[in-house]
Design a protein around this motif. Structure first.
Motif, mmCIF file in Angstrom:
data_model
loop_
_atom_site.group_PDB
_atom_site.id
_atom_site.type_symbol
_atom_site.label_atom_id
_atom_site.label_comp_id
_atom_site.label_asym_id
_atom_site.label_seq_id
_atom_site.Cartn_x
_atom_site.Cartn_y
_atom_site.Cartn_z
ATOM 1 N N ILE A 168 0.582 -1.370 0.014
ATOM 2 C CA ILE A 168 -0.061 0.052 -0.080
ATOM 3 C C ILE A 168 0.839 1.295 0.052
ATOM 4 N N ASN A 169 0.637 2.026 -0.828
ATOM 5 C CA ASN A 169 1.260 3.465 -0.942
ATOM 6 C C ASN A 169 0.073 4.396 -0.455
ATOM 7 N N CYS A 170 0.253 5.109 0.252
ATOM 8 C CA CYS A 170 -0.482 6.465 0.745
ATOM 9 C C CYS A 170 -0.652 7.652 -0.061
ATOM 10 N N GLY A 171 0.410 7.926 -0.973
ATOM 11 C CA GLY A 171 0.254 9.133 -1.837
ATOM 12 C C GLY A 171 0.782 10.135 -0.773
ATOM 13 N N SER A 172 0.347 11.745 -1.219
ATOM 14 C CA SER A 172 0.953 12.652 -0.622
ATOM 15 C C SER A 172 -0.299 13.569 -0.209
ATOM 16 N N VAL A 173 -0.134 13.949 1.002
ATOM 17 C CA VAL A 173 -0.807 14.994 1.490
ATOM 18 C C VAL A 173 -0.745 16.369 0.762
ATOM 19 N N GLY A 174 0.394 17.145 0.826
ATOM 20 C CA GLY A 174 0.627 18.536 0.644
ATOM 21 C C GLY A 174 1.475 18.610 -0.864
ATOM 22 N N LYS A 175 1.861 17.600 -1.602
ATOM 23 C CA LYS A 175 2.689 17.754 -2.725
ATOM 24 C C LYS A 175 2.570 16.634 -3.700
ATOM 25 N N PRO A 176 1.134 16.443 -4.198
ATOM 26 C CA PRO A 176 0.649 15.330 -4.957
ATOM 27 C C PRO A 176 1.610 15.250 -6.404
ATOM 28 N N LYS A 177 1.715 14.097 -6.869
ATOM 29 C CA LYS A 177 2.169 14.004 -8.281
ATOM 30 C C LYS A 177 1.285 12.927 -9.081
ATOM 31 N N ILE A 178 0.019 13.173 -8.837
ATOM 32 C CA ILE A 178 -1.088 12.583 -9.253
ATOM 33 C C ILE A 178 -1.713 13.297 -10.569
ATOM 34 N N GLY A 179 -1.065 14.558 -10.994
ATOM 35 C CA GLY A 179 -1.588 15.438 -12.191
ATOM 36 C C GLY A 179 -2.551 16.243 -11.726
ATOM 37 N N ARG A 180 -3.110 16.319 -10.506
ATOM 38 C CA ARG A 180 -4.211 17.342 -9.810
ATOM 39 C C ARG A 180 -3.510 17.781 -8.348
ATOM 40 N N PRO A 181 -3.893 19.007 -8.102
ATOM 41 C CA PRO A 181 -3.504 19.526 -6.888
ATOM 42 C C PRO A 181 -4.127 18.988 -5.583
#
Length: 232
Positions: A168-181
């Motif tokens: 499981i990777n939980c991603g990022s709260v403050g600086k995402p890299k998913i192409g959306r802020p």
């Protein structure tokens, strides 16, 4: 048991406040943070103060470690980091530097007869990227002693079953890299009857507020753009 797992806040207090409101609505039993409280963003002291005030269980991230060292020990020496590292070091209060210094690097828990390992990067290195389809991820999951590995660092949320071992990777709260802020985090629902259910949540927030703060502080344009676009 219901657990919210967050990570990579990167000194973005607005994203953190917004995310914690969502977590409170989820009525979780506990929150676990996988590190990188600081770096890149303009609010390192505010973020650490909120994590401490909420008594959130936290481990150390690679950017946290480099800020403590005041060296490029666990981050790349890039134009953005050549601004962000010294700026954060100079901004950070001493009590918060000591807090980061004393954070553990990993966390192991046993819940409902399942063994969980929480790390920032990987079990081997605090700054190793574990992408769900990476060869190194496959090798680590093969040799994993625990039942579930929860990591972060990539800023990309995902989950995958490796022959019964769960990544499981939980991603990022403050600086995402998913192409959306937008912020991402995950919720683990664990019980003896149903096993474990994993939910990855994506939460929008008023990102223009942090863009305004960074602009006023003369942060580099590429760094500001990365917060606005949700990309590297």
């Amino acid at each position: 048991m219901k657990i919210a797992v967050i990570s990579d806040i990167h000194a973005n207090i607005y994203a953190l406040i917004n995310l914690l409101e969502d977590i409170d609505n989820e009525k979780v039993d506990t929150i676990i943070c996988l590190g990188d409280l600081v770096g890149y963003g303009p609010h390192p002291n505010e973020v650490i103060s909120m994590i401490r005030r909420r008594h959130i269980l936290c481990i150390k991230g690679n950017y946290d470690s480099s800020v403590v060292d005041n060296e490029y020990s666990y981050i790349r020496e890039t134009p953005i980091n050549s601004f962000s590292l010294p700026w954060t070091v100079n901004e950070l209060r001493e009590e918060n530097r000591i807090y980061l210094q004393n954070l553990p690097s990993t966390l192991s828990l046993k819940i409902c007869n399942r063994n969980f390992l929480f790390v920032h990067g990987s079990p081997n290195k605090i700054n190793e990227y574990l992408f769900e389809n990476g060869d190194n991820t496959n090798e680590i999951m093969k040799s994993l002693n625990e039942d579930v590995l929860i990591c972060a660092h990539t800023h990309l949320p995902s989950t995958k079953d490796f022959n019964g071992k769960i990544y499981i990777n939980c991603g990022s709260v403050g600086k995402p890299k998913i192409g959306r802020p937008n912020s991402t985090y995950c919720i683990l629902n664990i019980n003896n009857k149903d096993g474990m259910k994993v939910q990855i949540k994506e939460i929008p927030y008023s990102f223009n507020r942090i863009i305004k703060d960074m602009t006023m502080l003369n942060f580099p344009s590429p760094l500001i753009d990365s917060f606005q676009t949700g990309s590297e």
